[in-house]
Design a protein around this motif. Structure first.
Motif, PDB file in Angstrom:
ATOM      1  N   ARG A   1       0.848  -1.210   0.000  1.00 44.66           N
ATOM      2  CA  ARG A   1       0.000   0.000   0.000  1.00 44.66           C
ATOM      3  C   ARG A   1       0.874   1.249   0.000  1.00 44.66           C
ATOM      4  O   ARG A   1       0.610   2.222  -0.711  1.00 44.66           O
ATOM      5  CB  ARG A   1      -0.925   0.019   1.221  1.00 44.66           C
ATOM      6  CG  ARG A   1      -2.152  -0.860   1.097  1.00 44.66           C
ATOM      7  CD  ARG A   1      -3.195  -0.470   2.145  1.00 44.66           C
ATOM      8  NE  ARG A   1      -2.684  -0.551   3.500  1.00 44.66           N
ATOM      9  CZ  ARG A   1      -2.652  -1.664   4.226  1.00 44.66           C
ATOM     10  NH1 ARG A   1      -3.085  -2.802   3.721  1.00 44.66           N
ATOM     11  NH2 ARG A   1      -2.181  -1.653   5.461  1.00 44.66           N
TER      12      ARG A   1
ATOM     13  N   GLN B   1       2.457   1.870  -3.338  1.00 45.35           N
ATOM     14  CA  GLN B   1       1.465   2.486  -4.226  1.00 45.35           C
ATOM     15  C   GLN B   1       1.383   3.983  -3.953  1.00 45.35           C
ATOM     16  O   GLN B   1       1.330   4.808  -4.877  1.00 45.35           O
ATOM     17  CB  GLN B   1       0.114   1.822  -3.978  1.00 45.35           C
ATOM     18  CG  GLN B   1      -0.915   2.054  -5.056  1.00 45.35           C
ATOM     19  CD  GLN B   1      -2.212   1.310  -4.767  1.00 45.35           C
ATOM     20  OE1 GLN B   1      -2.461   0.867  -3.643  1.00 45.35           O
ATOM     21  NE2 GLN B   1      -3.046   1.185  -5.769  1.00 45.35           N
ATOM     22  N   LEU B   2       1.401   4.337  -2.665  1.00 47.51           N
ATOM     23  CA  LEU B   2       1.324   5.753  -2.287  1.00 47.51           C
ATOM     24  C   LEU B   2       2.565   6.510  -2.753  1.00 47.51           C
ATOM     25  O   LEU B   2       2.466   7.609  -3.306  1.00 47.51           O
ATOM     26  CB  LEU B   2       1.164   5.864  -0.766  1.00 47.51           C
ATOM     27  CG  LEU B   2       1.112   7.283  -0.189  1.00 47.51           C
ATOM     28  CD1 LEU B   2      -0.070   8.057  -0.748  1.00 47.51           C
ATOM     29  CD2 LEU B   2       1.054   7.254   1.339  1.00 47.51           C
TER      30      LEU B   2
ATOM     31  N   HIS C   1       2.422   7.053  -6.401  1.00 47.22           N
ATOM     32  CA  HIS C   1       1.401   8.068  -6.696  1.00 47.22           C
ATOM     33  C   HIS C   1       1.952   9.466  -6.423  1.00 47.22           C
ATOM     34  O   HIS C   1       1.833  10.373  -7.261  1.00 47.22           O
ATOM     35  CB  HIS C   1       0.171   7.782  -5.833  1.00 47.22           C
ATOM     36  CG  HIS C   1      -0.865   8.869  -5.889  1.00 47.22           C
ATOM     37  ND1 HIS C   1      -1.728   9.045  -6.956  1.00 47.22           N
ATOM     38  CD2 HIS C   1      -1.178   9.845  -5.003  1.00 47.22           C
ATOM     39  CE1 HIS C   1      -2.513  10.085  -6.722  1.00 47.22           C
ATOM     40  NE2 HIS C   1      -2.208  10.580  -5.547  1.00 47.22           N
TER      41      HIS C   1
END
Lengths: 177, 152
Positions: B115, B118-119, B122
């Motif tokens: 997670r 992914q952050l 991003h």
């Protein structure tokens, strides 16, 4: 976190009272030791605009090898975590070789125990990234310190952001579902 | 002259939004202060180096997390490095994402790490777009004969 007990050069010996560096007319030289190209580039520029002469090393072994062939610096900025030879090992070796200029640890670590261990290698001081001139002003000639901030205040900022990160991570995750 | 004033206003507003939205922090200001006539592209050059490094580290993290037996120390080492470089360029949101990432590495939580990866990805993509926009505006001002305003 500061302990100017390891370098044998006192500030009075470094400067002549008018903040002019006593260095036989040579520019004040700084060795920046960091495995990160971005960090080396930034630190080099920060110091050069203040009139310092900067040499770079990409790991602790390069820093030690430079001294073995006779290089000498007025200040060393030493990263902690590096491949080949880390900052702790390099600092210990340099002190064992008799290198007595100030060595400042510069690290992204915020763990108290890690910083204390790094200090024990023979550092004069240890600061958290990001480096600013204010954080090392007292080691540089002709640079007035304007900061009253405690270096350890950086750690408090890190603790605060953890909650924000948890929120942002779950928000991004739900947006992508 | 109107064009230059308009561009300068755009840059000031855009830069202010970068700070307001937390993309960059005061360290970015320090980099901008280092830029002058003798090194007019310093910030752009540092940003380019950072993006190359960031991509490499994110790929390394992704590969490490794909393995059946994840070496969390290795992942943590990559995150630690990215935290250092992101804090040095003033990339606040990436830095903050790395701080959270490290806690999941410490607890060896693969899902948490994924997670966070992914952050980080991003935030990196967002920052890259924002800074490329800023640099484009700066180039337009210089091409029009104007000077780049510095946000105080």
């Amino acid at each position: 976190m500061s302990s100017s007990q390891n370098s044998t050069v006192t500030k009075e010996e470094m400067f002549d009272g008018n903040e002019n560096h006593i260095n036989n007319g040579n520019p004040f030289s700084v060795l920046v030791v960091d495995d990160d190209n971005v960090v080396r580039t930034i630190h080099k520029m920060m110091l050069e605009v203040k009139g310092m002469e900067v040499q770079l090393a990409t790991n602790g072994k390069e820093a030690v090898d430079l001294h073995r062939v006779g290089a000498c610096f007025n200040l060393i900025l030493m990263d902690k975590d590096m491949p080949v030879m880390n900052g702790y090992q390099a600092t210990k070796e340099l002190r064992d070789m008799g290198v007595n200029c100030p060595i400042i640890g510069v690290t992204s670590s915020t763990e108290e125990a890690e910083l204390e261990e790094f200090m024990e290698a023979g550092l004069d001081d240890c600061i958290c990234k990001p480096l600013t001139i204010e954080k090392i002003a007292c080691y540089l000639p002709g640079v007035a310190s304007t900061s009253t901030a405690n270096h350890r205040d950086d750690y408090d900022d890190y603790v605060e952001v953890e909650d924000e990160n948890a929120d942002r991570a779950s928000s991004t995750n739900s947006n992508n579902n | 002259m109107d064009v230059i004033v308009q561009l300068q206003r755009q840059i000031v507003d855009f830069t202010a939004s970068l700070y307001r939205e937390g993309y960059v922090d005061d360290q970015f200001t320090q980099l901008q202060k280092l830029q002058d006539e003798s090194s007019p592209d310093f910030v752009m050059e540092v940003a380019s180096l950072f993006f190359v490094d960031c991509e490499k580290l994110v790929n390394n993290m992704a590969r490490a997390l794909e393995l059946q037996a994840v070496d969390f120390k290795q992942v943590d080492s990559h995150v630690h490095q990215l935290k250092g470089s992101s804090s040095s360029v003033g990339a606040a949101r990436i830095k903050n994402a790395c701080i959270a990432f490290r806690t999941y590495c410490e607890s060896q939580d693969r899902e948490g790490c994924l997670r966070c990866l992914q952050l980080v990805n991003h935030e990196y993509a967002q920052l890259k777009i924002k800074l490329q926009t800023l640099f484009r505006l700066e180039q337009q001002i210089v091409a029009a004969g104007g000077t780049i305003p510095v946000l105080q």
